[in-house]
Design an enzyme around this catalytic site. Structure first.
Site, PDB file in Angstrom:
ATOM      1  N   ARG A  72       0.806  -1.224   0.000  1.00  0.00           N
ATOM      2  CA  ARG A  72       0.000   0.000   0.000  1.00  0.00           C
ATOM      3  C   ARG A  72       0.839   1.273   0.000  1.00  0.00           C
ATOM      4  NH1 ARG A  72      -2.362  -3.926   3.118  1.00  0.00           N
ATOM      5  NH2 ARG A  72      -4.533  -4.409   2.576  1.00  0.00           N
ATOM      6  N   HIS A 124      -0.698  -2.568  -4.594  1.00  0.00           N
ATOM      7  CA  HIS A 124      -0.088  -3.470  -5.578  1.00  0.00           C
ATOM      8  C   HIS A 124      -0.013  -2.877  -6.983  1.00  0.00           C
ATOM      9  CE1 HIS A 124       0.206  -6.378  -2.512  1.00  0.00           C
ATOM     10  NE2 HIS A 124      -0.975  -6.941  -2.622  1.00  0.00           N
ATOM     11  N   HIS A 182       3.074 -12.891  -4.939  1.00  0.00           N
ATOM     12  CA  HIS A 182       1.977 -12.888  -3.968  1.00  0.00           C
ATOM     13  C   HIS A 182       1.353 -14.279  -3.819  1.00  0.00           C
ATOM     14  CE1 HIS A 182      -1.723 -11.637  -1.913  1.00  0.00           C
ATOM     15  NE2 HIS A 182      -1.193 -10.430  -1.751  1.00  0.00           N
ATOM     16  N   ASP A 224      -1.856  -9.006   8.698  1.00  0.00           N
ATOM     17  CA  ASP A 224      -1.668  -8.347   7.407  1.00  0.00           C
ATOM     18  C   ASP A 224      -0.647  -7.245   7.649  1.00  0.00           C
ATOM     19  OD1 ASP A 224      -1.837  -7.531   4.802  1.00  0.00           O
ATOM     20  OD2 ASP A 224      -3.935  -6.907   4.872  1.00  0.00           O
ATOM     21  N   GLU A 281       5.430 -12.389   1.665  1.00  0.00           N
ATOM     22  CA  GLU A 281       5.846 -11.547   0.548  1.00  0.00           C
ATOM     23  C   GLU A 281       7.067 -10.699   0.910  1.00  0.00           C
ATOM     24  OE1 GLU A 281       2.281  -9.344  -0.945  1.00  0.00           O
ATOM     25  OE2 GLU A 281       1.346 -10.423   0.715  1.00  0.00           O
TER      26      GLU A 281
END
Length: 379
Positions: free
Chosen positions: A104, A129, A203, A277, A343
């Site tokens: 982000r 992304h 991803h 996250d 990631e």
């Protein structure tokens, strides 16, 4: 931990006289069509130990990754979709190459050399992304494929100046290479005509028990060598703090089962992310060669995945936004916890955070990120 028994007999055979018949192979095939009739190709890399990776030219996507368990039983360990048309119709980032900027960017805005740039807002008030038409939604070109001790495919993409609001014309490449030791290496490269920001990664969402397994991936044990992470605000943008993981749900240094704190409502960060996250600041930092970023172990199957990277951060995502409406491979309805993303990358919102490692890339100084997915077994 004992060394891997990954298809030991096959690997031992490969060492005897170096038989060419046991070399890793790369095979090219037609994968299907997009809505506009564009043909998408697939390249499948296979080694003698039973590991195979299928890569689509749509999004430079890792569509499948088959690996044997401790008994030799082979299963696909990444979430995904059946056809290129499915990826196009229902974009969920499964296994795709993300760019120009993974993760982000606050408000979709950043400033470089005194000039402001606005990106598409495709994640609430933020850009995610690379925007609405990032690298994951482009058709990449196959530049070369090769078989041998290492099987590989090189994919390329041209991104024009101003693409999704980013400055500079960028020529990007992704190289997937599979060796006989069980390592799938992914090398991201990019050169630009103007100063810009680049942050590329893969991803994939992993489930070492096998895609579609009844219990999902949250019973698996994760280790992350990071003493700090970057807490986020209500829109999942880092606050700029590097917060110690000690004594929190984010301490994976000695390994912990993912489910242990996944629904820990006492932790504000778990509540904000609806699970994990978050980006971890790896102890190793930015390195010239790939070093360990994460280790994932499935006690039931004995499969183990190690993720190595040259980048300083690792985003952990537990599929929190999968709600059973996403139809995946073989008719599987994916839900929260059915897969885990690991990631490697620069930190989220780094262009707006002067305390983070810079994502700036200049002409004549190409971007390069090397990540390795090393597959073994624990017994």
């Amino acid at each position: 931990m004992r060394s891997s028994k990954l298809c030991a007999s096959a690997l031992a055979g490969a060492l005897v006289a170096g038989s060419p018949a046991l070399a890793a192979t790369a095979e090219r095939s037609n994968a299907g069509l997009l809505a506009d009739g564009t043909t998408i190709e697939a390249v499948t890399l296979t080694n003698a130990g039973g590991i195979s990776a299928r890569i689509l030219t749509y999004g430079a996507t890792l569509q499948s990754l088959f690996a044997p368990d401790a008994t030799g039983k082979i299963a696909d360990i990444v979430l995904g979709q059946d056809t290129p048309a499915d990826y196009e119709r229902h974009p969920n980032y499964y296994g795709v190459t993300v760019g120009r900027y993974a993760n982000r960017i606050a408000g979709g805005h950043f400033t470089l050399d005194g000039v402001g740039y606005q990106l598409p807002l495709n994640n609430g008030a933020n850009s995610l992304h690379g925007g609405t038409a990032g690298f994951d939604k482009r058709v990449w070109l196959v530049r070369s494929i090769s078989s041998g001790p290492v099987a590989s495919v090189v994919l390329s993409l041209h991104s024009p100046d101003g693409d999704q609001g980013y400055p500079g014309a960028v020529d990007a490449t992704v190289t997937y290479s599979l060796d006989e030791g069980g390592s799938l290496t992914i090398v991201f490269g990019a050169a630009t005509t103007k100063p810009t920001i680049i942050n590329m990664t893969n991803h994939a969402l992993f489930n070492l028990a096998g895609d579609g397994s009844v219990d999902g991936a949250m019973a698996q044990k994760l280790t992350i060598p990071a003493a700090a992470y970057t807490p986020v605000d209500a829109t999942l943008i880092p606050t700029g703090e590097l917060r110690p993981v000690s004594g929190t749900a984010f301490d994976f240094r000695n390994g912990r089962v993912l489910a242990e704190a996944l629904r820990n409502g006492h932790d504000e960060q778990i509540r904000i992310g609806r699970g994990y996250d978050h980006n971890f600041a790896l102890d190793k930092g930015l390195t010239a060669t790939p070093q360990l970023a994460a280790r994932l172990e499935d006690p039931a199957s004995g499969r183990m995945l190690e993720v190595l990277t040259t980048e300083p951060g690792l985003q952990l995502y537990t599929g929190n936004f999968l709600d059973g409406t996403s139809l995946g491979k073989n008719g599987h309805l994916y839900r929260m916890g059915d897969g885990i993303a690991l990631e490697p990358q620069k930190f989220p919102d780094a262009p707006n955070q002067p305390g983070f490692v810079s994502a700036r890339v200049d002409p004549g100084k190409p971007y390069r990120h090397v990540m390795v997915l090393r597959l073994t077994t624990t017994r």
